[in-house]
Scaffold this motif. Sequence first.
Motif, short mmCIF file in Angstrom:
data_model
loop_
_atom_site.label_atom_id
_atom_site.label_comp_id
_atom_site.label_asym_id
_atom_site.label_seq_id
_atom_site.Cartn_x
_atom_site.Cartn_y
_atom_site.Cartn_z
N GLY A 49 -5.10 -3.37 1.06
CA GLY A 49 -6.25 -2.49 1.00
C GLY A 49 -6.33 -1.48 2.12
N ARG A 50 -5.99 -1.89 3.34
CA ARG A 50 -6.08 -0.99 4.48
C ARG A 50 -5.11 0.18 4.34
NH1 ARG A 50 -5.41 -2.66 10.89
NH2 ARG A 50 -5.67 -0.55 11.75
N ALA A 51 -3.85 -0.13 4.03
CA ALA A 51 -2.86 0.93 3.85
C ALA A 51 -3.23 1.81 2.66
CB ALA A 51 -1.47 0.33 3.65
N GLY A 52 -3.76 1.19 1.62
CA GLY A 52 -4.17 1.96 0.45
C GLY A 52 -5.26 2.94 0.77
N ALA A 53 -6.25 2.51 1.56
CA ALA A 53 -7.36 3.38 1.93
C ALA A 53 -6.87 4.54 2.81
CB ALA A 53 -8.43 2.59 2.66
N GLU A 54 -5.95 4.25 3.73
CA GLU A 54 -5.42 5.30 4.59
C GLU A 54 -4.71 6.38 3.77
OE1 GLU A 54 -2.94 3.22 7.31
OE2 GLU A 54 -4.60 2.50 8.57
N ALA A 56 -5.16 6.95 0.47
CA ALA A 56 -6.14 7.60 -0.40
C ALA A 56 -6.91 8.67 0.35
CB ALA A 56 -7.09 6.56 -0.99
N ALA A 57 -7.16 8.44 1.63
CA ALA A 57 -7.88 9.42 2.44
C ALA A 57 -7.09 10.72 2.57
CB ALA A 57 -8.16 8.84 3.82
N ARG A 58 -5.76 10.63 2.52
CA ARG A 58 -4.92 11.82 2.61
C ARG A 58 -4.63 12.44 1.26
NH1 ARG A 58 -1.70 8.33 5.65
NH2 ARG A 58 -0.02 8.54 4.11
N LEU A 59 -4.42 11.58 0.26
CA LEU A 59 -3.95 12.07 -1.03
C LEU A 59 -5.06 12.39 -2.03
CD1 LEU A 59 -1.06 9.48 -1.49
CD2 LEU A 59 -0.86 11.84 -0.68
N HIS A 60 -6.21 11.73 -1.87
CA HIS A 60 -7.36 11.94 -2.76
C HIS A 60 -6.95 11.88 -4.24
CE1 HIS A 60 -9.84 12.84 0.68
NE2 HIS A 60 -9.01 13.79 1.06
N PRO A 61 -6.39 10.76 -4.68
CA PRO A 61 -5.97 10.64 -6.08
C PRO A 61 -7.18 10.65 -7.02
CG PRO A 61 -5.94 8.51 -5.03
CD PRO A 61 -6.21 9.50 -3.94
N ARG A 62 -6.94 11.07 -8.24
CA ARG A 62 -8.03 11.06 -9.22
C ARG A 62 -8.38 9.64 -9.61
NH1 ARG A 62 -12.62 12.22 -10.28
NH2 ARG A 62 -13.28 12.48 -12.44
N THR A 81 -14.67 1.02 0.98
CA THR A 81 -13.84 1.86 1.85
C THR A 81 -13.25 3.02 1.08
OG1 THR A 81 -13.28 -0.06 3.22
CG2 THR A 81 -11.87 1.88 3.42
N LEU A 82 -12.74 2.74 -0.12
CA LEU A 82 -12.17 3.81 -0.96
C LEU A 82 -13.23 4.86 -1.29
CD1 LEU A 82 -9.96 1.69 -3.36
CD2 LEU A 82 -9.13 3.41 -1.75
N ARG A 83 -14.43 4.41 -1.58
CA ARG A 83 -15.52 5.35 -1.89
C ARG A 83 -15.83 6.24 -0.69
NH1 ARG A 83 -20.76 2.61 -4.17
NH2 ARG A 83 -19.27 2.22 -5.85
N GLN A 84 -15.71 5.66 0.50
CA GLN A 84 -16.02 6.42 1.71
C GLN A 84 -14.93 7.45 2.03
OE1 GLN A 84 -16.32 4.02 5.25
NE2 GLN A 84 -17.30 5.63 6.42
N VAL A 85 -13.66 7.05 1.91
CA VAL A 85 -12.57 7.94 2.33
C VAL A 85 -12.15 8.91 1.23
CG1 VAL A 85 -11.71 6.23 3.96
CG2 VAL A 85 -10.73 6.32 1.65
N SER A 86 -12.42 8.55 -0.05
CA SER A 86 -12.03 9.42 -1.16
C SER A 86 -13.07 9.30 -2.27
CB SER A 86 -10.64 9.05 -1.68
OG SER A 86 -10.20 9.97 -2.65
#
Length: 228
Positions: A49-54, A56-62, A81-86
Amino acid sequence: MDTAADRNGVSGSMITVFVIDDHNMLRGALCEILDRESDITVVGQAADGRAGAECAARLHPRVVILDVEIPGSDVVQNLLTLRQVSPQSRVLIVSMHQDTVLIRDLVEYGIAGYLHKSAKRETLLSAIRAAAAGGEVVVYVSWQEDKRPSEGGRETLPGQPLTDRELEVVERVASALSNRQIAQALGITEGTVKRHLRNIFRKLGAVSRLDMVKRATAAKLIAPFPPQ
Protein backbone atom coordinates in the motif's frame (compact mmCIF):
# COMPACT_ATOMS: atom_id res chain seq x y z
CA MET A 1 7.70 -2.21 -7.36
CA ASP A 2 7.51 -1.45 -11.05
CA THR A 3 6.24 1.76 -12.62
CA ALA A 4 5.88 3.27 -16.05
CA ALA A 5 5.79 6.99 -15.41
CA ASP A 6 6.32 7.78 -19.07
CA ARG A 7 2.75 6.61 -19.72
CA ASN A 8 1.25 9.13 -17.35
CA GLY A 9 0.46 11.50 -20.17
CA VAL A 10 -1.94 9.17 -21.97
CA SER A 11 -4.94 11.20 -23.08
CA GLY A 12 -8.22 10.86 -24.91
CA SER A 13 -10.27 7.74 -24.14
CA MET A 14 -7.33 5.72 -22.74
CA ILE A 15 -7.94 4.43 -19.20
CA THR A 16 -4.85 4.52 -17.00
CA VAL A 17 -4.71 1.77 -14.39
CA PHE A 18 -2.42 1.14 -11.41
CA VAL A 19 -2.38 -2.28 -9.70
CA ILE A 20 -1.59 -2.88 -6.01
CA ASP A 21 -1.32 -6.56 -5.03
CA ASP A 22 1.31 -8.42 -3.03
CA HIS A 23 1.07 -11.60 -5.15
CA ASN A 24 3.70 -11.03 -7.82
CA MET A 25 2.53 -13.69 -10.26
CA LEU A 26 -1.14 -12.71 -10.08
CA ARG A 27 -0.29 -9.02 -10.31
CA GLY A 28 1.88 -9.58 -13.36
CA ALA A 29 -0.77 -11.72 -15.08
CA LEU A 30 -3.43 -9.10 -14.38
CA CYS A 31 -1.28 -6.35 -15.85
CA GLU A 32 -0.67 -8.42 -18.98
CA ILE A 33 -4.40 -8.98 -19.44
CA LEU A 34 -5.18 -5.28 -19.06
CA ASP A 35 -2.42 -4.12 -21.39
CA ARG A 36 -3.93 -6.18 -24.22
CA GLU A 37 -6.96 -3.88 -24.27
CA SER A 38 -6.81 -1.01 -26.75
CA ASP A 39 -8.44 1.46 -24.34
CA ILE A 40 -6.57 0.47 -21.14
CA THR A 41 -2.94 0.99 -20.20
CA VAL A 42 -1.24 -0.09 -16.97
CA VAL A 43 0.86 2.84 -15.78
CA GLY A 44 2.42 0.95 -12.88
CA GLN A 45 2.18 -1.70 -10.20
CA ALA A 46 3.21 -2.13 -6.56
CA ALA A 47 3.32 -4.92 -4.00
CA ASP A 48 2.25 -2.88 -0.95
CA GLY A 49 0.00 0.00 0.00
CA ARG A 50 2.72 2.50 0.84
CA ALA A 51 4.59 2.08 -2.43
CA GLY A 52 1.29 2.11 -4.29
CA ALA A 53 0.25 5.40 -2.72
CA GLU A 54 3.61 6.99 -3.52
CA CYS A 55 3.29 5.99 -7.17
CA ALA A 56 -0.37 7.01 -7.39
CA ALA A 57 0.59 10.45 -6.09
CA ARG A 58 2.89 10.86 -9.11
CA LEU A 59 0.93 9.04 -11.78
CA HIS A 60 -2.67 9.93 -10.86
CA PRO A 61 -4.19 6.86 -12.57
CA ARG A 62 -7.85 6.90 -13.49
CA VAL A 63 -8.40 3.51 -11.81
CA VAL A 64 -6.49 1.83 -8.98
CA ILE A 65 -6.98 -1.92 -8.56
CA LEU A 66 -6.38 -2.77 -4.91
CA ASP A 67 -6.23 -6.14 -3.13
CA VAL A 68 -7.84 -6.29 0.33
CA GLU A 69 -5.29 -8.43 2.16
CA ILE A 70 -1.80 -6.97 1.79
CA PRO A 71 0.70 -7.80 4.58
CA GLY A 72 1.47 -4.75 6.70
CA SER A 73 -1.40 -2.75 5.19
CA ASP A 74 -4.97 -2.02 6.22
CA VAL A 75 -7.38 -1.77 3.30
CA VAL A 76 -9.31 1.17 4.77
CA GLN A 77 -6.12 3.09 5.47
CA ASN A 78 -4.94 2.35 1.94
CA LEU A 79 -8.22 3.73 0.57
CA LEU A 80 -7.98 6.90 2.65
CA THR A 81 -4.37 7.45 1.63
CA LEU A 82 -5.14 6.93 -2.06
CA ARG A 83 -8.02 9.38 -1.82
CA GLN A 84 -5.70 11.94 -0.27
CA VAL A 85 -2.81 11.63 -2.73
CA SER A 86 -4.87 11.02 -5.89
CA PRO A 87 -8.49 12.10 -5.28
CA GLN A 88 -9.50 11.69 -8.92
CA SER A 89 -8.53 7.99 -8.95
CA ARG A 90 -11.38 5.45 -8.67
CA VAL A 91 -10.49 2.44 -6.52
CA LEU A 92 -11.63 -1.02 -7.61
CA ILE A 93 -11.21 -3.78 -5.04
CA VAL A 94 -10.27 -7.25 -6.32
CA SER A 95 -10.10 -9.88 -3.59
CA MET A 96 -10.70 -13.49 -2.54
CA HIS A 97 -12.82 -12.20 0.37
CA GLN A 98 -16.61 -11.98 0.05
CA ASP A 99 -17.60 -10.94 3.56
CA THR A 100 -20.76 -8.83 3.14
CA VAL A 101 -19.96 -6.65 6.15
CA LEU A 102 -16.51 -5.85 4.76
CA ILE A 103 -17.91 -5.10 1.32
CA ARG A 104 -20.62 -2.79 2.69
CA ASP A 105 -18.00 -0.93 4.74
CA LEU A 106 -15.78 -0.48 1.68
CA VAL A 107 -18.73 0.73 -0.40
CA GLU A 108 -19.40 3.31 2.32
CA TYR A 109 -15.78 4.47 1.96
CA GLY A 110 -16.46 5.22 -1.68
CA ILE A 111 -14.91 2.38 -3.68
CA ALA A 112 -15.83 2.20 -7.37
CA GLY A 113 -16.41 -1.54 -7.23
CA TYR A 114 -15.68 -4.87 -5.58
CA LEU A 115 -14.85 -8.01 -7.55
CA HIS A 116 -14.19 -11.51 -6.31
CA LYS A 117 -11.08 -12.96 -7.96
CA SER A 118 -13.22 -15.65 -9.53
CA ALA A 119 -14.81 -13.00 -11.77
CA LYS A 120 -14.44 -13.51 -15.50
CA ARG A 121 -12.09 -11.37 -17.57
CA GLU A 122 -15.06 -9.66 -19.23
CA THR A 123 -16.51 -8.77 -15.81
CA LEU A 124 -13.23 -7.22 -14.71
CA LEU A 125 -12.86 -5.17 -17.88
CA SER A 126 -16.44 -3.99 -17.67
CA ALA A 127 -15.94 -2.95 -14.04
CA ILE A 128 -12.77 -1.01 -14.90
CA ARG A 129 -14.52 0.85 -17.71
CA ALA A 130 -17.52 1.59 -15.50
CA ALA A 131 -15.24 2.89 -12.75
CA ALA A 132 -13.32 5.09 -15.19
CA ALA A 133 -16.59 6.52 -16.48
CA GLY A 134 -17.75 7.34 -12.97
CA GLY A 135 -20.59 4.83 -13.15
CA GLU A 136 -22.50 3.06 -10.40
CA VAL A 137 -20.60 0.89 -7.93
CA VAL A 138 -20.04 -2.58 -9.41
CA VAL A 139 -20.16 -5.55 -7.03
CA TYR A 140 -19.46 -9.12 -8.14
CA VAL A 141 -19.18 -11.91 -5.57
CA SER A 142 -19.80 -15.64 -5.68
CA TRP A 143 -23.02 -16.18 -3.72
CA GLN A 144 -23.66 -19.81 -4.64
CA GLU A 145 -23.23 -21.08 -1.11
CA ASP A 146 -25.87 -18.60 0.12
CA LYS A 147 -28.52 -19.71 -2.37
CA ARG A 148 -30.50 -22.85 -1.59
CA PRO A 149 -33.56 -23.65 -3.76
CA SER A 150 -36.83 -24.02 -1.89
CA GLU A 151 -40.40 -24.87 -2.81
CA GLY A 152 -42.08 -22.73 -5.43
CA GLY A 153 -38.80 -21.57 -6.96
CA ARG A 154 -38.28 -19.03 -4.16
CA GLU A 155 -34.72 -18.56 -2.93
CA THR A 156 -33.87 -19.10 0.70
CA LEU A 157 -31.99 -15.97 1.69
CA PRO A 158 -29.70 -15.45 4.68
CA GLY A 159 -31.12 -13.58 7.67
CA GLN A 160 -34.71 -12.95 8.81
CA PRO A 161 -37.84 -12.18 6.75
CA LEU A 162 -38.40 -8.56 5.80
CA THR A 163 -41.06 -6.59 7.62
CA ASP A 164 -43.87 -4.84 5.75
CA ARG A 165 -42.13 -1.50 6.26
CA GLU A 166 -38.82 -2.88 4.98
CA LEU A 167 -40.59 -4.19 1.88
CA GLU A 168 -42.00 -0.70 1.32
CA VAL A 169 -38.49 0.71 1.50
CA VAL A 170 -37.15 -1.88 -0.96
CA GLU A 171 -39.96 -1.10 -3.42
CA ARG A 172 -39.15 2.61 -3.32
CA VAL A 173 -35.44 1.99 -3.73
CA ALA A 174 -36.33 -0.15 -6.74
CA SER A 175 -38.23 2.81 -8.20
CA ALA A 176 -35.03 4.92 -7.85
CA LEU A 177 -36.14 7.13 -4.97
CA SER A 178 -33.48 8.71 -2.76
CA ASN A 179 -33.46 8.28 1.02
CA ARG A 180 -35.03 11.73 1.40
CA GLN A 181 -37.79 10.91 -1.09
CA ILE A 182 -38.46 7.59 0.62
CA ALA A 183 -38.71 9.35 3.99
CA GLN A 184 -41.21 11.84 2.59
CA ALA A 185 -43.27 9.13 0.89
CA LEU A 186 -43.50 6.99 4.02
CA GLY A 187 -43.76 9.82 6.54
CA ILE A 188 -40.58 8.85 8.42
CA THR A 189 -37.16 10.42 8.94
CA GLU A 190 -34.09 9.86 6.75
CA GLY A 191 -32.38 8.32 9.76
CA THR A 192 -35.16 5.75 10.01
CA VAL A 193 -34.83 4.99 6.30
CA LYS A 194 -31.09 4.41 6.76
CA ARG A 195 -31.79 2.10 9.72
CA HIS A 196 -34.25 0.10 7.64
CA LEU A 197 -31.71 -0.13 4.82
CA ARG A 198 -29.02 -1.45 7.16
CA ASN A 199 -31.44 -4.12 8.39
CA ILE A 200 -32.47 -5.03 4.84
CA PHE A 201 -28.85 -5.29 3.70
CA ARG A 202 -28.11 -7.60 6.61
CA LYS A 203 -31.16 -9.79 6.07
CA LEU A 204 -30.66 -10.16 2.31
CA GLY A 205 -26.87 -10.31 2.43
CA ALA A 206 -26.81 -7.38 0.01
CA VAL A 207 -23.82 -5.11 -0.54
CA SER A 208 -25.38 -2.22 -2.47
CA ARG A 209 -28.80 -0.74 -3.24
CA LEU A 210 -28.79 -2.36 -6.69
CA ASP A 211 -27.77 -5.72 -5.23
CA MET A 212 -30.55 -5.39 -2.63
CA VAL A 213 -33.20 -4.85 -5.31
CA LYS A 214 -31.87 -7.73 -7.42
CA ARG A 215 -31.96 -10.09 -4.44
CA ALA A 216 -35.44 -9.01 -3.36
CA THR A 217 -36.71 -9.42 -6.92
CA ALA A 218 -35.06 -12.84 -7.36
CA ALA A 219 -36.63 -13.99 -4.08
CA LYS A 220 -40.01 -12.72 -5.31
CA LEU A 221 -40.31 -10.34 -2.36
CA ILE A 222 -41.14 -7.50 -4.75
CA ALA A 223 -42.42 -7.37 -8.30
CA PRO A 224 -39.80 -6.71 -11.03
CA PHE A 225 -39.43 -3.03 -11.86
CA PRO A 226 -38.68 -1.80 -15.39
CA PRO A 227 -35.14 -0.42 -15.91
CA GLN A 228 -34.83 3.18 -14.74
